[in-house]
Design an enzyme around this catalytic site. Structure first.
Site, PDB file in Angstrom:
ATOM      1  N   LYS A 137     -13.936   1.392  -4.285  1.00  0.00           N
ATOM      2  CA  LYS A 137     -14.950   1.934  -3.308  1.00  0.00           C
ATOM      3  C   LYS A 137     -16.138   2.742  -4.130  1.00  0.00           C
ATOM      4  CE  LYS A 137     -12.163   3.518   0.043  1.00  0.00           C
ATOM      5  NZ  LYS A 137     -11.826   4.097   1.236  1.00  0.00           N
ATOM      6  N   GLU A 196       0.938  -1.138   0.095  1.00  0.00           N
ATOM      7  CA  GLU A 196      -0.010  -0.145  -0.282  1.00  0.00           C
ATOM      8  C   GLU A 196       0.938   1.365  -0.157  1.00  0.00           C
ATOM      9  OE1 GLU A 196      -4.165   0.211   1.805  1.00  0.00           O
ATOM     10  OE2 GLU A 196      -2.995   1.202   3.414  1.00  0.00           O
ATOM     11  N   HIS A 230       6.581 -26.984   3.356  1.00  0.00           N
ATOM     12  CA  HIS A 230       5.791 -28.180   2.585  1.00  0.00           C
ATOM     13  C   HIS A 230       4.624 -27.755   1.762  1.00  0.00           C
ATOM     14  CE1 HIS A 230       7.683 -31.213   5.480  1.00  0.00           C
ATOM     15  NE2 HIS A 230       7.476 -30.327   6.251  1.00  0.00           N
TER      16      HIS A 230
END
Length: 545
Positions: free
Chosen positions: A510, A351, A382
């Site tokens: 947004k 950000e 793994h």
């Protein structure tokens, strides 16, 4: 811009000279390499010897930093100059943990005085909850704390509370709600007793859609079970600057803790956003967290570049991103308590520096922030370490571990720590075809079969990594670790000539969500939707008729 700096062509030339050199050869020729490329600061140390660099590389990178006036820009940030140029704001998260007495004046505001005033109120409130003096509406003590926020109002506090769980008050349980998907808030509320639950609603504007939606759901749940809205005053507090909206919600203004626009969300865990941390861990441990960060601030300000941890990590990152063309960076903590650290660093780094426009408004012709990702290292071995060892991407790694053994778990930490060292060595050293072939023959394979299989058992190595070691996972060490990464991000932003302290990239989605939400709720919107979006809106509406 980076490509216009006088040191840039020197680094390009140097890269061409060393790009094929292998770290295992450097180690074999230089017995002092590990000790020379090692920095200790307080209880935190950095081994950066397993990187594809030599003394000339470092000399040129430090020269690059001086070309960018890094020292002067560090000083400008700490002084409160408005280095967040697009929003015309100072960047003073460092003031939140400052132990200095020299006041910082910002637009006629005494910054340290304001910060310490809020900290004093936080300490008093925290003490009242922890001691049992602050009671719920049935006179029960508080047992559960729910932090409702998102992004910077969630990730930092979640990460620290998880990392320092061993220091928590034994009576208190912490819960974090950020996702507007109702599943999360409902799952949390299902476990709680309203009479002993404290909600912290963290939103600067008190209008963040996700946070307010979750807060209203919590409010409705609480009122239905407590039977009276007046009880909200004892069970809800706010971290915000919008007094009017907080009061309309039903929260007493005396239970509102403010913070300031000179603190970005991803840098805010040191502020009132850290109220949940202080209540959970206590003021003494919160103070130690602040002090650890402050000591790293002082180190960043004052240490020469050659022994400056944030500068070293920042410049080494630039070396891989802009010269080796690395697109990705892995955070691999080898400690269960640090399991949320990678996603905290994801936000902090991406950000801040996920930008392509320079401070002068020009399009940047070079790469900036890589994709930052990670998981607990022992689990990652793994899962995706296969790609790191034998895949086609060069992905630098930060290994993070503690030296401190966990009590009552004999042998566990030795296994864990041996894997940290083994993986870092494997990434550096690798395994040649000849070594793989010889191993297969020694296991009894026929020569022709061994020849073919050996290709699949080759590890090229020369994969770079840092090893960050903390003596133990403590409040002061966590403060130093977080501040180290904050300043590393700042260093890279300076080198790339970008503003690390705005986040316009979060806004467009947004904005576009507003008319889409109107459509989903059955209202007509005047917005134009592309055919794909329009089709998916109709699909949703038809399903939910």
């Amino acid at each position: 811009m980076l490509t216009q700096l006088k040191t840039y062509p020197k680094l390009l030339k140097h890269y061409e000279e060393i790009k094929e050199m292998h770290m295992r050869d450097w180690f074999s020729k230089d017995k002092e390499r590990a000790s020379r490329y090692f920095v200790q600061f307080e209880s935190l140390s950095l081994d950066y010897s397993k990187n594809r660099l030599n003394d000339t590389t470092l000399k040129l990178l430090f020269e690059l930093a001086r070309d960018c006036s890094l020292k002067e820009k560090i000083e400008a940030m700490f002084k409160g100059e408005k280095i967040n140029t697009t929003e015309k704001r100072a960047v003073l998260h460092t003031a939140l943990r400052s132990l200095n007495d020299t006041e910082i004046l910002l637009d006629n505001m005494e910054v340290l005085k304001s910060v310490r005033s809020v900290l004093k109120r936080m300490r008093a409130f925290s003490d009242s909850v922890r001691s049992g003096k602050r009671l719920g509406y049935t006179n029960q003590v508080i047992t559960d704390i729910v932090n409702i926020g998102i992004g910077g109002s969630d990730l930092g506090a979640l990460m620290v509370c998880t990392a320092l769980k061993r220091y928590a008050h034994p009576r208190l349980k912490m819960h974090f709600v950020s996702n507007v998907d109702g599943t999360q808030i409902l799952d949390v509320l299902e476990k709680l007793n309203p009479a002993s639950t404290l909600f912290i609603v963290a939103s600067k504007t008190f209008s963040t859609q996700e946070t307010l939606t979750n807060a209203l759901t919590a409010r409705k749940w609480f009122v239905e079970r407590s039977g009276d809205e007046k009880h909200i005053a004892k069970h809800f507090v706010a971290v915000s600057t919008n007094k009017e909206a907080v009061q309309q919600f039903g929260i007493d203004e005396h239970n509102m803790f403010e913070f300031w626009d000179f603190v970005g969300g991803r840098y805010s865990l040191w502020s009132a956003i850290g109220l949940s941390i202080m209540i959970y861990l206590g003021k003494k441990n919160f103070n130690a967290l602040l002090k650890g960060a402050y000591l790293m601030d002082e180190h960043f300000k004052n240490a020469p570049f050659e022994s400056n941890l944030p500068v070293l990590m920042g410049l080494i990152g630039v070396w891989y991103i802009n010269f080796f063309k690395s697109k990705s960076h892995l955070i691999a903590p080898y400690d269960q308590y640090l399991r949320h650290f990678p996603k905290f660093i994801q936000q902090l780094d991406m950000e801040s520096n996920g930008k392509r426009i320079s401070k002068k408004g020009e399009t940047i012709p070079y790469d900036t922030c890589p994709v930052v990702w990670g998981d607990m290292g022992i689990n990652a071995q793994h899962a995706f370490f296969q790609l790191l060892h034998q895949g086609t991407h060069l992905i630098p790694i930060d290994f993070i571990a503690s030296l401190d053994k966990k009590p009552n778990a004999k042998g566990h930490h030795e296994i864990l720590f041996s894997n940290v060292l083994a993986q870092a060595q494997a990434f550096m050293k690798g395994k040649s075809y000849e070594e793989a072939f010889g191993e297969l023959l020694s296991k009894g394979l026929e020569k022709d079969e061994a020849k073919d299989l050996a290709h699949h058992r080759v590890f090229f190595g020369n994969r770079p990594s840092n090893i960050l070691l903390l003596e133990k996972i403590s409040p002061s060490n966590m403060g130093a670790l977080v501040a180290l990464y904050e300043h590393k991000v700042f260093v890279q932003g300076v080198i790339w000539d970008i503003n690390s302290f705005d986040q316009w990239g979060v806004e467009l989605g947004k904005e576009l969500a507003v008319p889409i939400l109107q459509e989903l709720e059955g209202h007509k919107s005047n917005a134009f939707f592309d055919s794909s979006t329009k089709h998916l809106i109709e699909l949703y509406k038809n399903y939910n008729q």
